[in-house]
Each structure stands twice: as C-alpha cells, then as structure tokens.
Design a protein around this motif. Sequence first.
Motif, mmCIF file in Angstrom:
data_model
loop_
_atom_site.group_PDB
_atom_site.id
_atom_site.type_symbol
_atom_site.label_atom_id
_atom_site.label_comp_id
_atom_site.label_asym_id
_atom_site.label_seq_id
_atom_site.Cartn_x
_atom_site.Cartn_y
_atom_site.Cartn_z
ATOM 1 N N GLY A 12 0.828 -1.200 0.000
ATOM 2 C CA GLY A 12 0.000 0.000 0.000
ATOM 3 C C GLY A 12 0.857 1.242 0.000
ATOM 4 N N GLU A 13 0.733 2.049 1.031
ATOM 5 C CA GLU A 13 1.501 3.292 1.138
ATOM 6 C C GLU A 13 2.862 3.103 1.815
ATOM 7 N N THR A 14 3.108 1.922 2.357
ATOM 8 C CA THR A 14 4.334 1.675 3.122
ATOM 9 C C THR A 14 5.392 1.005 2.256
ATOM 10 N N THR A 15 6.595 1.580 2.244
ATOM 11 C CA THR A 15 7.736 0.992 1.552
ATOM 12 C C THR A 15 8.838 0.742 2.559
ATOM 13 N N HIS A 29 11.209 6.888 5.668
ATOM 14 C CA HIS A 29 11.627 7.248 7.016
ATOM 15 C C HIS A 29 12.824 6.402 7.420
ATOM 16 N N GLU A 30 13.527 6.833 8.435
ATOM 17 C CA GLU A 30 14.690 6.090 8.934
ATOM 18 C C GLU A 30 14.311 4.649 9.265
ATOM 19 N N SER A 31 13.129 4.458 9.808
ATOM 20 C CA SER A 31 12.678 3.110 10.171
ATOM 21 C C SER A 31 12.285 2.270 8.954
#
Length: 106
Positions: A22-25, A56-58
């Motif tokens: 989805g929106e998370t890579t 993001h860093e994570s």
Amino acid sequence: MDNRVVGVETPIYARAAAFRNGETTVVYVCLDLMAVSLRIRRQVVAAVQERHPELHESSIIITATHTHSGPSGYSEYFFINLNGPGYSPVVFQAALDGCVEATLHA
C-alpha cells in the motif's frame, strides 16, 4: 601492517530490495562487510531521504553479511578497524556510495 591488496579475487557488493504494501515501503540493504557502522547508516539514510523524503529512517534496514574477507577502515569504531591500519576515508566512501546506490536502485 605489511599486508597490501594487490587485486580483487571476488568483488564485494551492496544489495538492496524494496518492498511495498500500500503506502508503506521498506528497503532492505545487505552489505558485504563485517558490520554496519552507525555512521554509514546515518549517512545512507540522509542521502536516500534527499531523493525520497517519504522513506523514514525506520523504513531502511541495513545489514551486513559479516564477511571476514571485506575491507576494514570504514567504521568510526576502533575494533572494526583493528585488523587494518585504521580508518580510511576511501574505504568509507566506497561503502557509503555502494550502499546508497543499491538503495536508490531498489
């Protein structure tokens, strides 16, 4: 201290894969080094975020194969550089560039 590199038998690499849900890579990066230093991690994240601020860093996972055949001199930590003549800006930059390139390519 008398050991000097005269050639490359087997090149070492930085490999990366990106996973999207989805929106998370999430990007997983693996370096052919003994370990990943905090300095490399911080600079890779900064360089990647310049091109992809949505990461993001994570979202960037950096690991190492823990090879004992790779170079030393890339870390700010004394014990990682102990088997060579110390910190080497050339080795650090090569490791950093390879990691950034692999991450951006993924």
